[in-house]
Design a protein around this motif. Structure first.
Motif, PDB file in Angstrom:
ATOM      1  N   ASP A 150      60.196  43.822  41.171  1.00 48.01           N
ATOM      2  CA  ASP A 150      60.532  42.937  42.065  1.00 48.01           C
ATOM      3  C   ASP A 150      59.488  42.696  43.061  1.00 48.01           C
ATOM      4  O   ASP A 150      59.442  41.784  43.701  1.00 48.01           O
ATOM      5  CB  ASP A 150      61.948  43.582  42.917  1.00 48.01           C
ATOM      6  CG  ASP A 150      63.121  43.781  41.956  1.00 48.01           C
ATOM      7  OD1 ASP A 150      63.469  42.612  41.255  1.00 48.01           O
ATOM      8  OD2 ASP A 150      63.696  44.704  42.034  1.00 48.01           O
ATOM      9  N   GLN A 151      58.604  43.580  43.146  1.00 46.04           N
ATOM     10  CA  GLN A 151      57.459  43.298  43.948  1.00 46.04           C
ATOM     11  C   GLN A 151      56.368  43.699  43.345  1.00 46.04           C
ATOM     12  O   GLN A 151      56.201  44.410  42.556  1.00 46.04           O
ATOM     13  CB  GLN A 151      57.486  44.349  45.338  1.00 46.04           C
ATOM     14  CG  GLN A 151      58.773  43.910  46.254  1.00 46.04           C
ATOM     15  CD  GLN A 151      58.540  44.627  47.675  1.00 46.04           C
ATOM     16  OE1 GLN A 151      57.819  45.610  47.886  1.00 46.04           O
ATOM     17  NE2 GLN A 151      59.323  44.279  48.566  1.00 46.04           N
ATOM     18  N   VAL A 152      54.993  43.083  43.732  1.00 46.05           N
ATOM     19  CA  VAL A 152      53.771  43.308  42.983  1.00 46.05           C
ATOM     20  C   VAL A 152      53.404  44.720  43.013  1.00 46.05           C
ATOM     21  O   VAL A 152      53.526  45.277  44.232  1.00 46.05           O
ATOM     22  CB  VAL A 152      52.629  42.413  43.637  1.00 46.05           C
ATOM     23  CG1 VAL A 152      51.082  42.767  43.019  1.00 46.05           C
ATOM     24  CG2 VAL A 152      52.977  40.815  43.118  1.00 46.05           C
ATOM     25  N   ASP A 153      52.957  45.396  42.125  1.00 47.81           N
ATOM     26  CA  ASP A 153      52.482  46.876  42.187  1.00 47.81           C
ATOM     27  C   ASP A 153      51.068  46.603  42.743  1.00 47.81           C
ATOM     28  O   ASP A 153      50.282  46.642  41.694  1.00 47.81           O
ATOM     29  CB  ASP A 153      52.725  47.299  40.801  1.00 47.81           C
ATOM     30  CG  ASP A 153      52.408  49.035  40.728  1.00 47.81           C
ATOM     31  OD1 ASP A 153      51.588  49.340  41.510  1.00 47.81           O
ATOM     32  OD2 ASP A 153      53.050  49.717  40.132  1.00 47.81           O
ATOM     33  N   LEU A 154      50.784  46.906  43.756  1.00 46.75           N
ATOM     34  CA  LEU A 154      49.608  47.118  44.254  1.00 46.75           C
ATOM     35  C   LEU A 154      48.625  48.007  43.677  1.00 46.75           C
ATOM     36  O   LEU A 154      47.402  47.712  43.515  1.00 46.75           O
ATOM     37  CB  LEU A 154      49.597  47.246  46.005  1.00 46.75           C
ATOM     38  CG  LEU A 154      50.184  45.902  46.475  1.00 46.75           C
ATOM     39  CD1 LEU A 154      50.407  46.055  48.147  1.00 46.75           C
ATOM     40  CD2 LEU A 154      49.444  44.552  46.241  1.00 46.75           C
ATOM     41  N   GLU A 155      49.101  49.294  43.490  1.00 42.93           N
ATOM     42  CA  GLU A 155      48.560  50.300  43.063  1.00 42.93           C
ATOM     43  C   GLU A 155      48.112  49.881  41.690  1.00 42.93           C
ATOM     44  O   GLU A 155      46.797  50.390  41.257  1.00 42.93           O
ATOM     45  CB  GLU A 155      49.116  51.686  43.013  1.00 42.93           C
ATOM     46  CG  GLU A 155      49.448  52.107  44.499  1.00 42.93           C
ATOM     47  CD  GLU A 155      50.453  53.387  44.175  1.00 42.93           C
ATOM     48  OE1 GLU A 155      50.223  54.214  44.889  1.00 42.93           O
ATOM     49  OE2 GLU A 155      51.500  53.294  43.733  1.00 42.93           O
ATOM     50  N   GLU A 156      48.703  49.265  40.792  1.00 50.62           N
ATOM     51  CA  GLU A 156      48.290  48.807  39.443  1.00 50.62           C
ATOM     52  C   GLU A 156      47.238  47.761  39.531  1.00 50.62           C
ATOM     53  O   GLU A 156      46.350  47.822  38.589  1.00 50.62           O
ATOM     54  CB  GLU A 156      49.716  48.278  38.710  1.00 50.62           C
ATOM     55  CG  GLU A 156      49.275  47.910  37.444  1.00 50.62           C
ATOM     56  CD  GLU A 156      50.347  47.446  36.706  1.00 50.62           C
ATOM     57  OE1 GLU A 156      50.181  46.858  35.234  1.00 50.62           O
ATOM     58  OE2 GLU A 156      51.493  47.486  37.125  1.00 50.62           O
ATOM     59  N   LEU A 157      47.628  46.854  40.384  1.00 51.93           N
ATOM     60  CA  LEU A 157      46.559  45.839  40.816  1.00 51.93           C
ATOM     61  C   LEU A 157      45.144  46.365  40.927  1.00 51.93           C
ATOM     62  O   LEU A 157      43.981  45.901  40.339  1.00 51.93           O
ATOM     63  CB  LEU A 157      46.903  44.819  41.887  1.00 51.93           C
ATOM     64  CG  LEU A 157      45.926  43.713  42.144  1.00 51.93           C
ATOM     65  CD1 LEU A 157      45.430  42.861  40.995  1.00 51.93           C
ATOM     66  CD2 LEU A 157      46.384  42.992  43.385  1.00 51.93           C
ATOM     67  N   VAL A 158      44.956  47.461  42.150  1.00 55.88           N
ATOM     68  CA  VAL A 158      43.784  48.005  42.401  1.00 55.88           C
ATOM     69  C   VAL A 158      43.326  48.641  41.065  1.00 55.88           C
ATOM     70  O   VAL A 158      41.851  48.632  40.807  1.00 55.88           O
ATOM     71  CB  VAL A 158      44.023  48.950  43.340  1.00 55.88           C
ATOM     72  CG1 VAL A 158      42.925  49.765  43.751  1.00 55.88           C
ATOM     73  CG2 VAL A 158      44.388  48.120  44.632  1.00 55.88           C
ATOM     74  N   ALA A 159      43.916  49.454  40.189  1.00 54.50           N
ATOM     75  CA  ALA A 159      43.612  50.201  39.072  1.00 54.50           C
ATOM     76  C   ALA A 159      42.991  49.007  38.050  1.00 54.50           C
ATOM     77  O   ALA A 159      41.911  49.459  37.507  1.00 54.50           O
ATOM     78  CB  ALA A 159      44.505  50.910  38.452  1.00 54.50           C
ATOM     79  N   ARG A 160      43.748  48.041  37.951  1.00 51.34           N
ATOM     80  CA  ARG A 160      42.981  46.995  37.052  1.00 51.34           C
ATOM     81  C   ARG A 160      41.611  46.569  37.378  1.00 51.34           C
ATOM     82  O   ARG A 160      40.905  46.383  36.510  1.00 51.34           O
ATOM     83  CB  ARG A 160      44.058  45.869  36.918  1.00 51.34           C
ATOM     84  CG  ARG A 160      43.382  44.770  36.065  1.00 51.34           C
ATOM     85  CD  ARG A 160      44.453  43.705  35.422  1.00 51.34           C
ATOM     86  NE  ARG A 160      43.795  42.412  34.666  1.00 51.34           N
ATOM     87  CZ  ARG A 160      44.391  41.907  33.674  1.00 51.34           C
ATOM     88  NH1 ARG A 160      45.596  41.912  33.728  1.00 51.34           N
ATOM     89  NH2 ARG A 160      43.621  41.034  32.964  1.00 51.34           N
ATOM     90  N   LEU A 161      41.507  46.273  38.700  1.00 51.19           N
ATOM     91  CA  LEU A 161      40.487  45.642  39.153  1.00 51.19           C
ATOM     92  C   LEU A 161      39.315  46.561  38.856  1.00 51.19           C
ATOM     93  O   LEU A 161      38.155  46.298  38.775  1.00 51.19           O
ATOM     94  CB  LEU A 161      40.538  45.162  40.823  1.00 51.19           C
ATOM     95  CG  LEU A 161      41.494  44.165  40.915  1.00 51.19           C
ATOM     96  CD1 LEU A 161      41.402  43.903  42.642  1.00 51.19           C
ATOM     97  CD2 LEU A 161      40.758  42.873  40.392  1.00 51.19           C
ATOM     98  N   ARG A 162      39.558  47.961  39.266  1.00 46.50           N
ATOM     99  CA  ARG A 162      38.636  48.974  39.058  1.00 46.50           C
ATOM    100  C   ARG A 162      38.145  49.031  37.715  1.00 46.50           C
ATOM    101  O   ARG A 162      37.006  49.127  37.051  1.00 46.50           O
ATOM    102  CB  ARG A 162      38.965  50.441  39.586  1.00 46.50           C
ATOM    103  CG  ARG A 162      39.103  50.299  41.173  1.00 46.50           C
ATOM    104  CD  ARG A 162      39.617  51.520  41.774  1.00 46.50           C
ATOM    105  NE  ARG A 162      39.499  51.490  43.260  1.00 46.50           N
ATOM    106  CZ  ARG A 162      40.096  52.238  44.029  1.00 46.50           C
ATOM    107  NH1 ARG A 162      41.349  52.988  43.640  1.00 46.50           N
ATOM    108  NH2 ARG A 162      39.988  52.255  45.336  1.00 46.50           N
ATOM    109  N   ARG A 163      39.115  49.051  36.782  1.00 46.59           N
ATOM    110  CA  ARG A 163      38.832  49.049  35.207  1.00 46.59           C
ATOM    111  C   ARG A 163      37.937  47.929  34.856  1.00 46.59           C
ATOM    112  O   ARG A 163      37.042  47.834  33.837  1.00 46.59           O
ATOM    113  CB  ARG A 163      40.291  49.140  34.385  1.00 46.59           C
ATOM    114  CG  ARG A 163      40.853  50.346  34.590  1.00 46.59           C
ATOM    115  CD  ARG A 163      41.980  50.478  33.442  1.00 46.59           C
ATOM    116  NE  ARG A 163      42.754  49.373  33.206  1.00 46.59           N
ATOM    117  CZ  ARG A 163      43.964  49.185  33.967  1.00 46.59           C
ATOM    118  NH1 ARG A 163      44.430  50.283  34.807  1.00 46.59           N
ATOM    119  NH2 ARG A 163      44.745  48.033  33.802  1.00 46.59           N
ATOM    120  N   ASP A 164      38.272  46.728  35.497  1.00 42.17           N
ATOM    121  CA  ASP A 164      37.580  45.475  35.069  1.00 42.17           C
ATOM    122  C   ASP A 164      36.108  45.458  35.636  1.00 42.17           C
ATOM    123  O   ASP A 164      35.327  44.273  35.631  1.00 42.17           O
ATOM    124  CB  ASP A 164      38.163  44.308  35.593  1.00 42.17           C
ATOM    125  CG  ASP A 164      39.463  44.031  34.799  1.00 42.17           C
ATOM    126  OD1 ASP A 164      39.533  44.678  33.915  1.00 42.17           O
ATOM    127  OD2 ASP A 164      40.156  43.180  35.317  1.00 42.17           O
TER     128      ASP A 164
END
Length: 235
Positions: A150-164
């Motif tokens: 229901d809300q953006v998962d900010l921890e997942e977003l941060v993890a993706r940016l770091r992986r990228d």
């Protein structure tokens, strides 16, 4: 601009800060991290009466604003702030990530598909399907990420940016996104400019909604014609 305090002990507090000194002062940690950047008045207003930061910032703040963007790998901002402030994707520069639980597409992003990864809208899985479809049509499917229920998962977003390969993350708000990042323990540093003016009225602060308590320590403090510019890191 002069230096009032710094944890870089080789800098002379009596001399004008040079450009290369500013780069050293605002350099991200080697491992990266999340830095938030805000401007506020002496009474804590994060915007002027028009609801924009542009009506309270000044030349000294603009120097630090531009430098933080230069040093970051990616800029993450709430979509409502992107819309209000008129942030446009800066082609060829830093990726701009807009976060929206309602799948709000900023008005300035309607020019058509963007270079993959340079203008990304992040929405939750249960966001309005029609709004998500429209965003994908305009930005391109690769530039609309769905994370969280229901809300953006900010921890997942941060993890993706770091992986990228984007570990130096700059967030410029707004207050709700800032508070959410603080509440999750994701904010490593806060850059804050105090301009020597009062705003009064119902202006927002740099946090909103929920109560958060996070302790920070001062890294440095600069002064320019009465404007104070500081950087704090989380204890």
């Amino acid at each position: 601009m002069r230096l009032l305090s710094s944890d870089l002990h080789d800098l002379d507090l009596t001399e004008t800060v040079r450009d290369d000194d500013l780069v050293r002062l605002y350099a991200f940690p080697e491992r990266g991290g999340i830095r938030t950047n805000f401007v506020a008045t002496l009474d804590g207003a994060a915007t002027g009466a028009d609801g924009l930061t542009g009506s309270i910032n000044n030349a000294a703040d603009k120097v630090v604003f531009d430098l933080n963007r230069q040093l970051a790998d990616v800029v993450v901002v709430g979509a409502a702030t992107v819309d209000t402030e008129g942030y446009a994707p800066a082609a060829g520069k830093r990726p701009l990530i807009a976060v929206s639980n309602s799948a709000l597409l900023p008005r300035g992003w309607s020019a058509g598909p963007q270079t993959p990864g340079m203008a990304v809208l992040v929405v939750p899985e249960r966001a309005d399907a029609a709004a998500v479809s429209r965003a994908r049509d305009i930005l391109g499917a690769d530039n609309v990420w769905q994370m969280g229920a229901d809300q953006v998962d900010l921890e997942e977003l941060v993890a993706r940016l770091r992986r990228d390969g984007l570990p130096r993350i700059l967030s410029e708000g707004g207050p709700r996104l800032h508070t959410a990042l603080l509440g999750l323990g994701l904010v490593d540093e806060v850059a804050l400019t105090w301009v020597p003016t009062f705003a009064g009225g119902p202006a927002p602060r740099i946090t909103a909604d929920q109560q958060v308590t996070v302790d920070f320590r001062l890294r440095h403090l600069l002064e320019s014609d009465g404007t104070l510019l500081g950087l704090w890191s989380r204890r």
